[in-house]
Scaffold this active site. Sequence first.
Site, PDB file in Angstrom:
ATOM      1  N   CYS A 134     -37.285 -27.214   5.684  1.00 35.87           N
ATOM      2  CA  CYS A 134     -36.970 -26.835   7.181  1.00 35.87           C
ATOM      3  C   CYS A 134     -35.996 -25.871   7.066  1.00 35.87           C
ATOM      4  O   CYS A 134     -34.616 -26.411   7.130  1.00 35.87           O
ATOM      5  CB  CYS A 134     -36.859 -27.988   8.246  1.00 35.87           C
ATOM      6  N   CYS A 137     -33.599 -26.093  10.246  1.00 33.79           N
ATOM      7  CA  CYS A 137     -32.751 -27.324  10.402  1.00 33.79           C
ATOM      8  C   CYS A 137     -31.656 -27.269   9.295  1.00 33.79           C
ATOM      9  O   CYS A 137     -30.501 -27.720   9.625  1.00 33.79           O
ATOM     10  CB  CYS A 137     -33.602 -28.580   9.942  1.00 33.79           C
ATOM     11  N   ASP A 138     -31.937 -26.601   8.233  1.00 33.31           N
ATOM     12  CA  ASP A 138     -30.838 -26.897   7.238  1.00 33.31           C
ATOM     13  C   ASP A 138     -30.395 -25.496   6.604  1.00 33.31           C
ATOM     14  O   ASP A 138     -29.583 -25.281   5.769  1.00 33.31           O
ATOM     15  CB  ASP A 138     -31.497 -27.418   5.887  1.00 33.31           C
TER      16      ASP A 138
END
Length: 313
Positions: A134, A137-138
Site C-alpha cells: 500500500c 499507507c507507507d
Amino acid sequence: METTKCLIIGSGPAGYTAAIYAARADLKPVIYEGMQPGGQLTTTTEVDNFPGYPDGIDGPKMMEDLKRQAERFGTITRWGMVVGIDTNKRPFKVSIDDGTELMAETVIIATGATAKYLGLESEEKFKGGGVSACATCDGFFYKGKNVAVVGGGDTAAEEATYLANIVNKVYLIHRRDELRASKAMVNRVMKTPNIEMVWDTEVKEIVGTESGFIKSLNGAILVNRKTGKERKIDIEGFFVAIGHKPNTEIFKGKLDMDEVGYLITKPDSTATNVPGIFAAGDVQDKHYRQAITAAGTGCMAAIESERFLGEQK
Ligand code: NDP
C-alpha cells in the site's frame, strides 16, 4: 436458536464502524472477527492518514480502540469464522466454524480483501521492513529515496505515480512489455520523469540487512525474462501491486460479484442484490481501499441495516 438483528462479518475498520453505528441504534450487533481480528491494519505499523490522529497511530492499537468503542455501546464480539450462509430466506441462517448456527435479520459483510504477494521467501522476510502492498499507507517513509513497484495494472500505475511525487526514483517492474493499466494511467506513467519502466522482468530476490528484529531492505535482484540477464537495483522500499483477492468465497453463487469476486453494491448504497444483506469496506471496493473509506461504508451499512429493519415492521 439465537437470532440477532444485525450480524457483522469481519473486524477491520468497516466491520467495527458498522458495529459502533448499529450498537448505538440499539441493534445489539454480533460481530464475528474472522481469521485476522482487526483486519489488514493489524499488519501495518504506523497509520498516519486516518483523520484525528495528528501524531499517527499504531495499526493494531487503532483496531483495539475501534473494538473497545464498538463494545462500549453493546456490540458482542466473538472469535470465529462464518463458514456458511443461507441467503434464500430471511432471517438468514448462518453457520460458524465451531459448529454453531444463528439467525440474522440483517447481515453486514466486511470481510475485506487480501493483497496478493509474489510468494518469495525474501519478500516475506522484509514485510513491514521495506515490503508493502500500500503506497498510500507507507510511501511517506521513503521520501527522497529509491523504491520499486511491481505490477502492470491500474493499481501499480497509480502507486508508481503517487510514489513518484514523494520519492527520488521509482522502478516500475512488469513481467510483460505492455501495461495492463488504462490508457490514461499509462500516459501518466510515461510522462513522469522519475519512473523508470523495467519491462519483461521478474523479481528474483529482495535483499537487505537484518539485525535482531530490525530489517532493512536495500535492493532487489531482477531477471529479464527474455534475455535471462540479471540486474541489481538499489532501493529501500518495495511495493507489490499485483492485485487483491476479496474474501468472498462463501458468498459465491449467492450474492452478485464481479469477475474477480468483489461484491457488487447498489449505487450510493451498501445494499447487495439480496435485501437485508449489505457489504462494506474492501470486500466491495477495489478503487480506494483505505481505512477511512472502509469506515465510511461501514457507517452506511449500519444505517441502511437499521432503516431496512424499520421498513420491515
Ligand atoms: P490487475 O489484476 O488489473 O493487475 C495485476 C497486475 O499484476 C497485472 O499487470 C499482472 O500482470 C501483474 N501480476 C499478477 N500476478 C503477478 C505475479 N505473480 N508476478 C508479477 N506480476 C503479476 O490488478 P489491479 O490491482 O491493478 O486492478 C484491479 C482492478 O481494479 C482492475 O479492474 C483495475 O482497473 C481496477 N482499478 C482501478 C483504478 C482506477 O480506476 N483508478 C485504480 C486501481 C485499480 P499481467 O498484466 O502480465 O497479467
